[in-house]
Design a protein around this motif. Structure first.
Motif, PDB file in Angstrom:
ATOM      1  N   ILE A   7       0.773  -1.309  -0.027  1.00 31.74           N
ATOM      2  CA  ILE A   7      -0.054   0.165  -0.009  1.00 31.74           C
ATOM      3  C   ILE A   7       0.931   1.382  -0.061  1.00 31.74           C
ATOM      4  CG2 ILE A   7      -1.769   1.398   1.240  1.00 31.74           C
ATOM      5  CD1 ILE A   7      -2.803  -1.195   2.345  1.00 31.74           C
ATOM      6  N   ALA A   8       1.777   1.261   0.787  1.00 30.56           N
ATOM      7  CA  ALA A   8       2.877   2.441   1.017  1.00 30.56           C
ATOM      8  C   ALA A   8       3.463   2.569  -0.549  1.00 30.56           C
ATOM      9  CB  ALA A   8       3.985   2.149   1.786  1.00 30.56           C
ATOM     10  N   ASN A   9       3.785   1.674  -1.405  1.00 26.68           N
ATOM     11  CA  ASN A   9       4.429   1.980  -2.597  1.00 26.68           C
ATOM     12  C   ASN A   9       3.209   2.248  -3.620  1.00 26.68           C
ATOM     13  OD1 ASN A   9       7.098   1.226  -1.817  1.00 26.68           O
ATOM     14  ND2 ASN A   9       6.676  -0.862  -2.125  1.00 26.68           N
ATOM     15  N   GLU A  10       2.295   1.752  -3.583  1.00 30.99           N
ATOM     16  CA  GLU A  10       1.061   1.921  -4.588  1.00 30.99           C
ATOM     17  C   GLU A  10       0.812   3.453  -4.427  1.00 30.99           C
ATOM     18  OE1 GLU A  10      -3.111   0.112  -5.750  1.00 30.99           O
ATOM     19  OE2 GLU A  10      -1.429  -1.344  -5.237  1.00 30.99           O
ATOM     20  N   LEU A  11       0.249   3.951  -3.023  1.00 35.56           N
ATOM     21  CA  LEU A  11      -0.233   5.052  -2.999  1.00 35.56           C
ATOM     22  C   LEU A  11       0.865   6.203  -2.737  1.00 35.56           C
ATOM     23  CD1 LEU A  11      -3.161   4.049  -0.449  1.00 35.56           C
ATOM     24  CD2 LEU A  11      -3.319   4.548  -3.000  1.00 35.56           C
ATOM     25  N   ASP A  12       1.965   5.816  -2.453  1.00 35.78           N
ATOM     26  CA  ASP A  12       3.220   6.683  -2.509  1.00 35.78           C
ATOM     27  C   ASP A  12       2.955   7.582  -1.108  1.00 35.78           C
ATOM     28  OD1 ASP A  12       5.689   7.904  -3.003  1.00 35.78           O
ATOM     29  OD2 ASP A  12       4.824   9.450  -4.043  1.00 35.78           O
ATOM     30  N   ILE A  13       2.966   6.720  -0.041  1.00 43.78           N
ATOM     31  CA  ILE A  13       2.789   7.297   1.292  1.00 43.78           C
ATOM     32  C   ILE A  13       3.559   6.392   2.346  1.00 43.78           C
ATOM     33  CG2 ILE A  13       0.487   8.430   1.082  1.00 43.78           C
ATOM     34  CD1 ILE A  13      -0.634   5.928   2.493  1.00 43.78           C
ATOM     35  N   SER A  14       3.959   6.931   3.340  1.00 48.60           N
ATOM     36  CA  SER A  14       4.882   6.364   4.300  1.00 48.60           C
ATOM     37  C   SER A  14       4.268   5.509   4.929  1.00 48.60           C
ATOM     38  CB  SER A  14       5.370   7.277   5.444  1.00 48.60           C
ATOM     39  OG  SER A  14       4.370   7.743   6.314  1.00 48.60           O
ATOM     40  N   LYS A  15       4.863   4.378   5.431  1.00 50.11           N
ATOM     41  CA  LYS A  15       4.329   3.098   6.488  1.00 50.11           C
ATOM     42  C   LYS A  15       3.621   3.793   7.592  1.00 50.11           C
ATOM     43  CE  LYS A  15       7.598  -0.168   4.934  1.00 50.11           C
ATOM     44  NZ  LYS A  15       8.607  -1.205   5.198  1.00 50.11           N
ATOM     45  N   VAL A  16       4.420   4.579   8.186  1.00 53.14           N
ATOM     46  CA  VAL A  16       3.875   5.361   9.451  1.00 53.14           C
ATOM     47  C   VAL A  16       2.703   5.941   9.306  1.00 53.14           C
ATOM     48  CG1 VAL A  16       4.109   7.189  11.147  1.00 53.14           C
ATOM     49  CG2 VAL A  16       6.144   5.989  10.166  1.00 53.14           C
ATOM     50  N   THR A  17       2.238   6.521   8.039  1.00 53.89           N
ATOM     51  CA  THR A  17       0.894   6.851   7.872  1.00 53.89           C
ATOM     52  C   THR A  17      -0.149   5.734   7.803  1.00 53.89           C
ATOM     53  OG1 THR A  17       1.857   8.731   6.568  1.00 53.89           O
ATOM     54  CG2 THR A  17      -0.588   8.561   6.055  1.00 53.89           C
ATOM     55  N   ILE A  18       0.078   4.512   7.131  1.00 51.77           N
ATOM     56  CA  ILE A  18      -0.696   3.684   6.870  1.00 51.77           C
ATOM     57  C   ILE A  18      -0.871   3.013   8.357  1.00 51.77           C
ATOM     58  CG2 ILE A  18      -0.940   1.446   5.975  1.00 51.77           C
ATOM     59  CD1 ILE A  18       0.900   2.329   3.653  1.00 51.77           C
ATOM     60  N   TYR A  19       0.156   2.758   9.098  1.00 54.86           N
ATOM     61  CA  TYR A  19       0.009   2.266  10.628  1.00 54.86           C
ATOM     62  C   TYR A  19      -1.178   3.083  11.491  1.00 54.86           C
ATOM     63  CZ  TYR A  19       3.083  -1.671   9.774  1.00 54.86           C
ATOM     64  OH  TYR A  19       4.024  -2.731   9.388  1.00 54.86           O
ATOM     65  N   SER A  20      -0.862   4.480  11.243  1.00 54.41           N
ATOM     66  CA  SER A  20      -1.792   5.456  12.029  1.00 54.41           C
ATOM     67  C   SER A  20      -3.207   5.173  11.587  1.00 54.41           C
ATOM     68  CB  SER A  20      -1.416   6.770  11.835  1.00 54.41           C
ATOM     69  OG  SER A  20      -1.506   7.332  10.459  1.00 54.41           O
ATOM     70  N   LYS A  21      -3.451   4.836  10.283  1.00 56.51           N
ATOM     71  CA  LYS A  21      -5.029   4.515   9.558  1.00 56.51           C
ATOM     72  C   LYS A  21      -5.437   3.217  10.302  1.00 56.51           C
ATOM     73  CE  LYS A  21      -4.477   8.218   6.890  1.00 56.51           C
ATOM     74  NZ  LYS A  21      -5.325   9.302   7.191  1.00 56.51           N
ATOM     75  N   LEU A  22      -4.230   2.252  10.217  1.00 56.71           N
ATOM     76  CA  LEU A  22      -4.738   1.106  10.798  1.00 56.71           C
ATOM     77  C   LEU A  22      -5.306   0.913  12.318  1.00 56.71           C
ATOM     78  CD1 LEU A  22      -1.889  -1.150   9.556  1.00 56.71           C
ATOM     79  CD2 LEU A  22      -4.249  -1.026   8.360  1.00 56.71           C
ATOM     80  N   ARG A  23      -4.940   1.767  12.934  1.00 56.53           N
ATOM     81  CA  ARG A  23      -5.420   2.016  14.591  1.00 56.53           C
ATOM     82  C   ARG A  23      -6.951   2.178  14.474  1.00 56.53           C
ATOM     83  NH1 ARG A  23      -0.727   5.156  15.506  1.00 56.53           N
ATOM     84  NH2 ARG A  23       1.127   3.859  15.705  1.00 56.53           N
ATOM     85  N   LYS A  24      -7.291   2.958  13.301  1.00 55.17           N
ATOM     86  CA  LYS A  24      -8.794   3.542  13.420  1.00 55.17           C
ATOM     87  C   LYS A  24      -9.790   2.060  13.023  1.00 55.17           C
ATOM     88  CE  LYS A  24      -7.449   8.041  12.040  1.00 55.17           C
ATOM     89  NZ  LYS A  24      -7.543   8.985  10.920  1.00 55.17           N
ATOM     90  N   PHE A  25      -9.017   1.368  12.246  1.00 57.81           N
ATOM     91  CA  PHE A  25      -9.952   0.238  11.624  1.00 57.81           C
ATOM     92  C   PHE A  25      -9.266  -1.121  12.075  1.00 57.81           C
ATOM     93  CE2 PHE A  25     -10.328   3.795   8.845  1.00 57.81           C
ATOM     94  CZ  PHE A  25     -11.661   4.136   8.848  1.00 57.81           C
ATOM     95  N   PRO A  26      -9.245  -1.607  13.261  1.00 53.89           N
ATOM     96  CA  PRO A  26      -8.617  -3.029  13.851  1.00 53.89           C
ATOM     97  C   PRO A  26      -9.130  -4.027  13.146  1.00 53.89           C
ATOM     98  CG  PRO A  26      -9.619  -1.835  15.652  1.00 53.89           C
ATOM     99  CD  PRO A  26      -9.863  -0.877  14.516  1.00 53.89           C
ATOM    100  N   ASP A  27     -10.542  -4.025  12.962  1.00 55.92           N
ATOM    101  CA  ASP A  27     -11.147  -5.145  12.317  1.00 55.92           C
ATOM    102  C   ASP A  27     -10.777  -5.481  11.023  1.00 55.92           C
ATOM    103  OD1 ASP A  27     -12.346  -5.187  14.869  1.00 55.92           O
ATOM    104  OD2 ASP A  27     -14.289  -3.880  13.998  1.00 55.92           O
ATOM    105  N   GLU A  28     -10.493  -4.437  10.129  1.00 53.29           N
ATOM    106  CA  GLU A  28     -10.068  -4.640   8.720  1.00 53.29           C
ATOM    107  C   GLU A  28      -8.601  -4.988   8.402  1.00 53.29           C
ATOM    108  OE1 GLU A  28     -12.412  -4.474   6.204  1.00 53.29           O
ATOM    109  OE2 GLU A  28     -13.847  -4.029   7.692  1.00 53.29           O
TER     110      GLU A  28
END
Length: 178
Positions: A7-28
């Protein structure tokens, strides 16, 4: 399903940003063999959220800090504050080390002075010992000479006494034979 890296490579964003988003949706988030996988549905949510954020806030700029890409200014500020804190901590440690080095230098100077003083005292003691030895040998020689002189005086006295006795004997013989 996608990995965080994909996802980081495809969306050209940092892994840190992705992990912060994952905290909002732990069920996914699905964890398999210790690796986090993201469902297609969460991927779409993250993508839509990023797209809407870019449209809503044109001031969010991708910034490269220490080789990592940061998505928004808030994240860049957090990283900058963290870096500033680390820099201040390192500077504090360096200042403390400088003080410790100065203290050690003072201790070394003090020890060098003590060593020099000890060497001076040792040298003085050695000189005193040499003088004592020299004085002892001098007194021994003096004592020998005194003894020799005393013996010579004793011999002279004996001779004088003998001479006196002879003279008296001669006088006596002279008186007798006269």
């Amino acid at each position: 399903m996608y990995t965080v890296e994909e996802i980081a490579n495809e969306l050209d964003i940092s892994k840190v940003t992705i992990y912060s988003k994952l905290r909002k949706f732990p069920d996914e988030v699905i964890i398999k063999k210790g690796k986090k996988y993201i469902t297609d549905r969460l991927f779409d949510v993250i993508k839509d959220e990023l797209d809407s954020k870019k449209e809503d806030n044109p001031h969010d700029i991708k910034v490269s800090i220490n080789g990592s890409v940061v998505e928004d200014i808030n994240e860049a500020n957090e990283i900058s504050e963290l870096n500033q804190g680390l820099i201040e901590a390192v500077i504090g440690q360096l200042n403390e080390k400088d003080m410790q080095i100065k203290e050690k230098d003072n201790q070394i100077r003090t020890l060098q002075k003590l060593i020099e003083n000890s060497q001076m005292i040792l040298k003085q003691e050695q000189e005193k010992d040499l003088k004592k030895i020299s004085m002892e040998s001098h007194f021994e020689e003096f004592d020998k000479k005194l003894t020799e002189i005393k013996e010579k005086l004793d011999q002279r006295r004996k001779l004088e006494i003998e001479l006196k006795e002879r003279k008296e004997n001669k006088k006596l013989w002279n008186k007798i034979f006269k």
